[in-house]
Design a protein around this motif. Structure first.
Motif, PDB file in Angstrom:
ATOM      1  N   LEU A 112     -19.180   4.298   0.622  1.00  0.00           N
ATOM      2  CA  LEU A 112     -18.485   3.226  -0.094  1.00  0.00           C
ATOM      3  C   LEU A 112     -17.286   2.780   0.732  1.00  0.00           C
ATOM      4  CD1 LEU A 112     -17.820   1.435  -2.562  1.00  0.00           C
ATOM      5  CD2 LEU A 112     -16.583   3.399  -3.524  1.00  0.00           C
ATOM      6  N   LEU A 113     -17.297   1.523   1.156  1.00  0.00           N
ATOM      7  CA  LEU A 113     -16.176   0.948   1.902  1.00  0.00           C
ATOM      8  C   LEU A 113     -15.297   0.148   0.956  1.00  0.00           C
ATOM      9  CD1 LEU A 113     -14.631  -0.039   4.457  1.00  0.00           C
ATOM     10  CD2 LEU A 113     -16.319  -1.884   4.619  1.00  0.00           C
ATOM     11  N   ILE A 114     -14.014   0.512   0.891  1.00  0.00           N
ATOM     12  CA  ILE A 114     -13.011  -0.291   0.186  1.00  0.00           C
ATOM     13  C   ILE A 114     -12.151  -0.907   1.284  1.00  0.00           C
ATOM     14  CG2 ILE A 114     -11.163  -0.308  -1.527  1.00  0.00           C
ATOM     15  CD1 ILE A 114     -12.384   2.191  -2.759  1.00  0.00           C
ATOM     16  N   ASP A 115     -12.402  -2.173   1.569  1.00  0.00           N
ATOM     17  CA  ASP A 115     -11.882  -2.795   2.784  1.00  0.00           C
ATOM     18  C   ASP A 115     -10.607  -3.573   2.537  1.00  0.00           C
ATOM     19  OD1 ASP A 115     -12.084  -3.311   5.516  1.00  0.00           O
ATOM     20  OD2 ASP A 115     -13.126  -5.209   5.198  1.00  0.00           O
ATOM     21  N   GLU A 116      -9.576  -3.258   3.332  1.00  0.00           N
ATOM     22  CA  GLU A 116      -8.277  -3.934   3.309  1.00  0.00           C
ATOM     23  C   GLU A 116      -7.607  -3.800   1.946  1.00  0.00           C
ATOM     24  OE1 GLU A 116      -8.997  -7.907   4.868  1.00  0.00           O
ATOM     25  OE2 GLU A 116      -8.673  -7.142   6.888  1.00  0.00           O
ATOM     26  N   ILE A 117      -7.404  -2.553   1.540  1.00  0.00           N
ATOM     27  CA  ILE A 117      -6.817  -2.266   0.229  1.00  0.00           C
ATOM     28  C   ILE A 117      -5.395  -2.802   0.124  1.00  0.00           C
ATOM     29  CG2 ILE A 117      -5.895   0.000   0.885  1.00  0.00           C
ATOM     30  CD1 ILE A 117      -6.809   0.974  -1.915  1.00  0.00           C
ATOM     31  N   ASP A 118      -4.724  -2.976   1.261  1.00  0.00           N
ATOM     32  CA  ASP A 118      -3.331  -3.436   1.235  1.00  0.00           C
ATOM     33  C   ASP A 118      -3.206  -4.923   0.921  1.00  0.00           C
ATOM     34  OD1 ASP A 118      -4.663  -3.594   3.719  1.00  0.00           O
ATOM     35  OD2 ASP A 118      -2.799  -4.031   4.755  1.00  0.00           O
ATOM     36  N   LYS A 119      -4.330  -5.645   0.819  1.00  0.00           N
ATOM     37  CA  LYS A 119      -4.263  -7.053   0.434  1.00  0.00           C
ATOM     38  C   LYS A 119      -3.966  -7.224  -1.051  1.00  0.00           C
ATOM     39  CE  LYS A 119      -7.120  -9.567   3.779  1.00  0.00           C
ATOM     40  NZ  LYS A 119      -8.363 -10.378   3.944  1.00  0.00           N
ATOM     41  N   ALA A 120      -4.347  -6.224  -1.843  1.00  0.00           N
ATOM     42  CA  ALA A 120      -4.226  -6.346  -3.291  1.00  0.00           C
ATOM     43  C   ALA A 120      -2.807  -6.063  -3.755  1.00  0.00           C
ATOM     44  CB  ALA A 120      -5.212  -5.388  -3.967  1.00  0.00           C
ATOM     45  N   ASP A 121      -2.596  -6.236  -5.042  1.00  0.00           N
ATOM     46  CA  ASP A 121      -1.315  -5.936  -5.662  1.00  0.00           C
ATOM     47  C   ASP A 121      -0.942  -4.479  -5.434  1.00  0.00           C
ATOM     48  OD1 ASP A 121       0.122  -4.917  -8.400  1.00  0.00           O
ATOM     49  OD2 ASP A 121       0.740  -6.962  -7.881  1.00  0.00           O
ATOM     50  N   ILE A 122       0.346  -4.189  -5.432  1.00  0.00           N
ATOM     51  CA  ILE A 122       0.831  -2.837  -5.149  1.00  0.00           C
ATOM     52  C   ILE A 122       0.304  -1.817  -6.151  1.00  0.00           C
ATOM     53  CG2 ILE A 122       2.939  -3.149  -6.499  1.00  0.00           C
ATOM     54  CD1 ILE A 122       2.511  -1.143  -3.191  1.00  0.00           C
ATOM     55  N   GLU A 123      -0.016  -2.262  -7.374  1.00  0.00           N
ATOM     56  CA  GLU A 123      -0.517  -1.332  -8.393  1.00  0.00           C
ATOM     57  C   GLU A 123      -2.007  -1.034  -8.232  1.00  0.00           C
ATOM     58  OE1 GLU A 123       1.168   0.464 -10.541  1.00  0.00           O
ATOM     59  OE2 GLU A 123       2.963  -0.407  -9.635  1.00  0.00           O
ATOM     60  N   PHE A 124      -2.683  -1.779  -7.391  1.00  0.00           N
ATOM     61  CA  PHE A 124      -4.130  -1.615  -7.233  1.00  0.00           C
ATOM     62  C   PHE A 124      -4.523  -0.180  -6.868  1.00  0.00           C
ATOM     63  CE2 PHE A 124      -8.013  -1.613  -4.754  1.00  0.00           C
ATOM     64  CZ  PHE A 124      -8.867  -2.452  -5.460  1.00  0.00           C
ATOM     65  N   PRO A 125      -3.912   0.437  -5.843  1.00  0.00           N
ATOM     66  CA  PRO A 125      -4.303   1.818  -5.513  1.00  0.00           C
ATOM     67  C   PRO A 125      -4.053   2.795  -6.659  1.00  0.00           C
ATOM     68  CG  PRO A 125      -3.023   0.825  -3.738  1.00  0.00           C
ATOM     69  CD  PRO A 125      -2.900  -0.075  -4.918  1.00  0.00           C
ATOM     70  N   ASN A 126      -2.912   2.635  -7.358  1.00  0.00           N
ATOM     71  CA  ASN A 126      -2.619   3.527  -8.472  1.00  0.00           C
ATOM     72  C   ASN A 126      -3.641   3.417  -9.591  1.00  0.00           C
ATOM     73  OD1 ASN A 126      -0.312   4.817  -7.498  1.00  0.00           O
ATOM     74  ND2 ASN A 126       1.045   3.180  -8.194  1.00  0.00           N
ATOM     75  N   ASP A 127      -4.172   2.217  -9.775  1.00  0.00           N
ATOM     76  CA  ASP A 127      -5.143   1.996 -10.846  1.00  0.00           C
ATOM     77  C   ASP A 127      -6.484   2.660 -10.559  1.00  0.00           C
ATOM     78  OD1 ASP A 127      -3.261   0.544 -12.212  1.00  0.00           O
ATOM     79  OD2 ASP A 127      -4.005  -1.416 -11.566  1.00  0.00           O
ATOM     80  N   LEU A 128      -6.691   3.100  -9.323  1.00  0.00           N
ATOM     81  CA  LEU A 128      -7.953   3.757  -8.963  1.00  0.00           C
ATOM     82  C   LEU A 128      -7.793   5.266  -8.756  1.00  0.00           C
ATOM     83  CD1 LEU A 128      -9.506   1.243  -6.388  1.00  0.00           C
ATOM     84  CD2 LEU A 128     -10.202   1.612  -8.755  1.00  0.00           C
ATOM     85  N   LEU A 129      -6.597   5.787  -8.995  1.00  0.00           N
ATOM     86  CA  LEU A 129      -6.320   7.196  -8.695  1.00  0.00           C
ATOM     87  C   LEU A 129      -7.300   8.133  -9.380  1.00  0.00           C
ATOM     88  CD1 LEU A 129      -2.413   7.489  -8.816  1.00  0.00           C
ATOM     89  CD2 LEU A 129      -3.904   7.603  -6.823  1.00  0.00           C
ATOM     90  N   GLN A 130      -7.398   8.024 -10.698  1.00  0.00           N
ATOM     91  CA  GLN A 130      -8.224   8.959 -11.454  1.00  0.00           C
ATOM     92  C   GLN A 130      -9.699   8.789 -11.144  1.00  0.00           C
ATOM     93  OE1 GLN A 130      -6.909  11.428 -13.177  1.00  0.00           O
ATOM     94  NE2 GLN A 130      -4.873  10.652 -12.656  1.00  0.00           N
ATOM     95  N   GLU A 131     -10.116   7.537 -10.988  1.00  0.00           N
ATOM     96  CA  GLU A 131     -11.543   7.274 -10.747  1.00  0.00           C
ATOM     97  C   GLU A 131     -11.998   7.863  -9.417  1.00  0.00           C
ATOM     98  OE1 GLU A 131     -10.087   4.609 -13.836  1.00  0.00           O
ATOM     99  OE2 GLU A 131      -9.354   5.097 -11.825  1.00  0.00           O
ATOM    100  N   LEU A 132     -11.169   7.702  -8.373  1.00  0.00           N
ATOM    101  CA  LEU A 132     -11.533   8.233  -7.062  1.00  0.00           C
ATOM    102  C   LEU A 132     -11.379   9.756  -7.007  1.00  0.00           C
ATOM    103  CD1 LEU A 132      -9.988   5.560  -4.650  1.00  0.00           C
ATOM    104  CD2 LEU A 132     -12.398   5.905  -5.206  1.00  0.00           C
ATOM    105  N   ILE A 153     -19.243   9.024   0.073  1.00  0.00           N
ATOM    106  CA  ILE A 153     -18.262   9.087   1.157  1.00  0.00           C
ATOM    107  C   ILE A 153     -17.447   7.806   1.085  1.00  0.00           C
ATOM    108  CG2 ILE A 153     -17.928   9.141   3.651  1.00  0.00           C
ATOM    109  CD1 ILE A 153     -20.587  10.665   3.857  1.00  0.00           C
ATOM    110  N   VAL A 154     -16.178   7.926   0.745  1.00  0.00           N
ATOM    111  CA  VAL A 154     -15.329   6.746   0.537  1.00  0.00           C
ATOM    112  C   VAL A 154     -14.460   6.530   1.775  1.00  0.00           C
ATOM    113  CG1 VAL A 154     -13.587   5.659  -0.929  1.00  0.00           C
ATOM    114  CG2 VAL A 154     -15.293   7.205  -1.940  1.00  0.00           C
ATOM    115  N   ILE A 155     -14.567   5.341   2.348  1.00  0.00           N
ATOM    116  CA  ILE A 155     -13.736   4.965   3.488  1.00  0.00           C
ATOM    117  C   ILE A 155     -12.901   3.754   3.083  1.00  0.00           C
ATOM    118  CG2 ILE A 155     -13.707   4.139   5.880  1.00  0.00           C
ATOM    119  CD1 ILE A 155     -16.264   5.705   6.356  1.00  0.00           C
TER     120      ILE A 155
END
Length: 279
Positions: A112-132, A153-155
């Motif tokens: 699973l490729l999550i590409d260019e995560i830094d483009k999204a809102d600052i809260e985006f990574p936090n919103d995926l914490l539990q799921e990942l 395999i998450v990249i």
């Protein structure tokens, strides 16, 4: 399940170690580096090398974390209810699985490729914490829990445009792709342009690294740009002698493949002008 690179992708030893460490730890691999250094391509090459299907989630500035899980189309359900459509009685008909759901529900292991995560809102990574972390999430509309059949395999790639939250970083294995040195770049070029004349390659790469090292440059040319430049040089059937410049010729031939904004072009034009005045 070990990644050792592929014939079409030059992976440094430390990059191979990072990929295999993330696979062993079952942690997302967070890859940072300059644009054009092969971060996105890494995920595709890991997929190819390990023989696993790949799911790509390309992040935009408007992307929300929820879209990676699922989206509930309430508008379509309301419209169908007004039209008397029988589908409205099952809310599952209006649930659209996202990329994480696809990866979790896949019958076998996937990349699973999550590409260019830094483009999204600052809260985006936090919103995926539990799921990942737990590899599961709840669908409130249907009251079901989607749990990964096989942990993917998450990249995750980032161009470092925004700082990522500490809580998110703690859950990842981190690797920074350094810009290739001359020897590594030669290997990369040989993969894309096999048999290129060594004299031409030496002259071209020398000029390329001189451009990258120039003080005041707004955007340094990347690996993908030097590959495009070499492709043009080969198409024009140029030799090493054709690339040689004196101090009054600051801009290389076909410089539009390397310099991508007017400020950088003007910078080299000023350098050439100053060199001519100094004669």
């Amino acid at each position: 399940m070990k990644f050792s690179g592929t014939d079409s992708y030059v992976a440094t030893d430390d990059l191979k170690v990072a990929v295999n460490a993330a696979v062993t730890l079952e942690r997302p691999l967070l890859v940072k580096g300059e644009p054009g250094t092969g971060k996105t391509e890494l995920a595709r090459q890991v997929s190819a090398a390990l023989g696993l299907p790949m799911i790509e989630w390309h992040i935009k500035s408007t992307t929300r974390a929820q879209q990676g899980l699922y989206e509930y189309d309430a508008v379509s359900r309301l419209r169908d209810s007004q039209l008397g459509d029988e589908r409205v009685h099952d809310v599952a008909n209006y649930i659209k699985p996202g990329k994480l759901w696809e990866a979790f529900a896949a019958p076998g292991k996937v990349v699973l490729l999550i590409d260019e995560i830094d483009k999204a809102d600052i809260e985006f990574p936090n919103d995926l914490l539990q799921e990942l972390d737990r590899m599961e999430f709840h669908v409130y509309e249907t009251n079901e829990t989607v749990k990964a059949v096989n942990r993917p395999i998450v990249i995750i790639t980032s161009n470092n445009e925004k700082e990522l939250p500490d809580a998110f970083l703690r859950r990842c294995f981190f690797h920074y792709i350094r810009f290739p040195d001359m020897d590594t770049m030669r290997q990369i070029v040989e993969v894309h342009h096999p048999g290129i004349k060594q004299a031409l390659l030496t002259t071209a790469l020398t000029q390329f690294y001189e451009i990258r090292d120039q003080q005041g440059l707004k955007k340094k040319p990347s690996t993908s740009e030097v590959l495009d430049w070499l492709k043009l040089l080969l198409a024009e059937d140029l030799e090493a002698e054709d690339l040689r410049r004196d101090s009054t010729q600051a801009l290389p031939k076909l410089h539009g493949a390397l310099l991508k904004n007017e400020q950088d072009v003007h910078l080299f034009e000023r350098l050439a002008f100053m060199a001519r005045r100094g004669r």
